[in-house]
Design an enzyme around this catalytic site. Structure first.
Site, PDB file in Angstrom:
ATOM      1  N   GLY A  11      40.716  27.633  38.882  1.00 13.34           N
ATOM      2  CA  GLY A  11      39.536  28.168  39.564  1.00 13.34           C
ATOM      3  C   GLY A  11      38.602  28.851  38.583  1.00 13.34           C
ATOM      4  O   GLY A  11      38.852  28.865  37.366  1.00 13.34           O
ATOM      5  N   PHE A  12      37.541  29.424  39.107  1.00 19.05           N
ATOM      6  CA  PHE A  12      36.539  30.071  38.250  1.00 19.05           C
ATOM      7  C   PHE A  12      37.164  31.223  37.443  1.00 19.05           C
ATOM      8  O   PHE A  12      37.185  31.188  36.206  1.00 19.05           O
ATOM      9  CB  PHE A  12      35.379  30.548  39.133  1.00 19.05           C
ATOM     10  CG  PHE A  12      34.446  31.529  38.478  1.00 19.05           C
ATOM     11  CD1 PHE A  12      33.880  31.260  37.239  1.00 19.05           C
ATOM     12  CD2 PHE A  12      34.125  32.720  39.118  1.00 19.05           C
ATOM     13  CE1 PHE A  12      33.013  32.165  36.636  1.00 19.05           C
ATOM     14  CE2 PHE A  12      33.260  33.632  38.525  1.00 19.05           C
ATOM     15  CZ  PHE A  12      32.712  33.360  37.282  1.00 19.05           C
ATOM     16  N   TYR A 154      39.759  35.106  55.490  1.00 21.94           N
ATOM     17  CA  TYR A 154      39.868  35.592  54.108  1.00 21.94           C
ATOM     18  C   TYR A 154      40.234  37.074  54.107  1.00 21.94           C
ATOM     19  O   TYR A 154      41.201  37.490  53.455  1.00 21.94           O
ATOM     20  CB  TYR A 154      38.542  35.366  53.390  1.00 21.94           C
ATOM     21  CG  TYR A 154      38.565  35.659  51.912  1.00 21.94           C
ATOM     22  CD1 TYR A 154      39.222  34.810  51.026  1.00 21.94           C
ATOM     23  CD2 TYR A 154      37.901  36.767  51.388  1.00 21.94           C
ATOM     24  CE1 TYR A 154      39.230  35.070  49.662  1.00 21.94           C
ATOM     25  CE2 TYR A 154      37.902  37.021  50.028  1.00 21.94           C
ATOM     26  CZ  TYR A 154      38.569  36.174  49.163  1.00 21.94           C
ATOM     27  OH  TYR A 154      38.566  36.433  47.814  1.00 21.94           O
TER      28      TYR A 154
END
Ligand code: UDP
Length: 319
Positions: A11-12, A154
């Site tokens: 991921g980032f 989330y």
């Protein structure tokens, strides 16, 4: 060499972390690539001390557990993280996966940490504060979260993940730490992730309309990726932080409108600024209190928004 497992390593944030650790550690990067991208770790694939495993941490099988029986540190950064329903990568479009990776996934990695005696770091989020009624947000604020709104998949997942981490700390004396990551940006953010910085820069670069959601008076505090990676390293490698919860973010707060104008100005873009509807439960203010990070980690962000934006703009220009 010690061994570090980075879940969400493609991921980032995870991929930047892998790069920062690559010289000093054996790295096992685990990612199921639903929102991460193998391109982020391409340059690491030829390193002899870097291993990529395409795997879903909610389904860790016994073979994985046996093969990875010697671990010193585990970073759990695996989760979709963008709230933008228009982005194919957002947690709104992966609601079940987001809930599971932070619950079952967290449990699986904590069990692995317990078996291997690895130190554990959970990447929680400023989203645990929801739409905060106090600002800046300090770690002892319990938050203001809608338990079943669109962002709940989330927010509540991260809150559950924190509870699970603390259960392992209290019941098994596991050395686990929690960091709450605030908005982070920089090169190798995905162009289509729907986050405000990537949207504004790409809209301005392409002469498209710059889309402000709501009236743009809501605030965010943006942390440059290099600062975040340093904070993450300190949060896991420092001794004596078992059970600590620490905010990591840049306390410099900006309205979204200011941010749009800054990007437009830096790019000398002729893009028109337009206003769209504010998504449901979009937090009005977000600003980390980082006194605890300063005290425990001797960490605070160094990169100014101007410099960070310039780096991010160069990255998107180069694509
Ligand atoms: N936002 C915006 N235009 C965009 C994308 C986002 O005005 O094209 C706003 C969004 O509504 C929020 C803020 O920018 O108020 C930050 O959004 P982002 O998706 O980056 O992350 P969040 O902090 O909401 O998780």
């Amino acid at each position: 060499m010690q061994t570090v497992l980075v879940a969400g390593g493609a991921g980032f944030i995870g991929s930047h972390l892998c790069k920062a650790l690559a010289e000093d550690y054996n790295i096992i990067c685990v990612d199921n690539l639903i929102t991460g991208d193998k391109k982020n770790i391409e340059e690491l694939l030829s390193n002899h001390n870097f291993q990529f495993i395409e795997e879903d941490i909610t389904k860790l099988n016994s073979e994985f557990r046996i093969q990875n029986s010697k671990l010193d540190y585990i970073f759990h950064l695996a989760s979709p993280a963008s709230p933008n329903a228009k982005s194919p990568r957002s947690y709104i479009n992966y609601p079940i996966e987001t809930l599971l990776v932070n619950s079952v996934g967290t449990y699986n990695l904590l069990e692995l940490a317990q078996k291997t005696k690895a130190r554990f770091l959970y990447a929680s989020s400023s989203e645990v504060y929801g739409d905060p009624s106090i600002s800046p947000q300090r770690e002892d604020y319990f938050g203001n979260v809608n338990p079943n709104g669109p962002r709940s998949v989330y927010d509540e997942a991260k809150r559950f993940g924190e509870a699970m981490v603390m259960a392992f700390v209290r019941k098994f004396n596991l050395d686990a730490r929690i960091v709450r990551i605030f908005n982070t940006y920089g090169p190798s953010m995905q162009k289509d992730d729907g986050r405000v910085i990537s949207n504004f820069i790409n809209q301005a670069l392409e002469g498209r309309q710059i889309t402000i959601y709501g009236d743009g008076s809501q605030t965010r505090s943006f942390c440059y990726i290099d600062d975040m990676v340093l904070g993450l390293k300190k949060a896991i490698f420092k001794e004596g932080l078992k059970g600590e919860v620490v905010n990591l973010g840049n306390p410099s707060e900006k309205t979204i409108k200011e941010t749009a104008l800054m990007v437009k100005d830096m790019l000398k873009s002729a893009s028109e600024i337009v206003y769209h509807e504010l998504p449901e439960d979009d937090p009005k203010r977000r600003n980390p209190d980082i006194e605890k990070a300063k005290r425990l980690l001797d960490w605070e962000p160094q990169v100014s928004f101007d410099k960070g934006l310039a780096e991010t703009i160069s990255y998107f220009k180069s694509l």
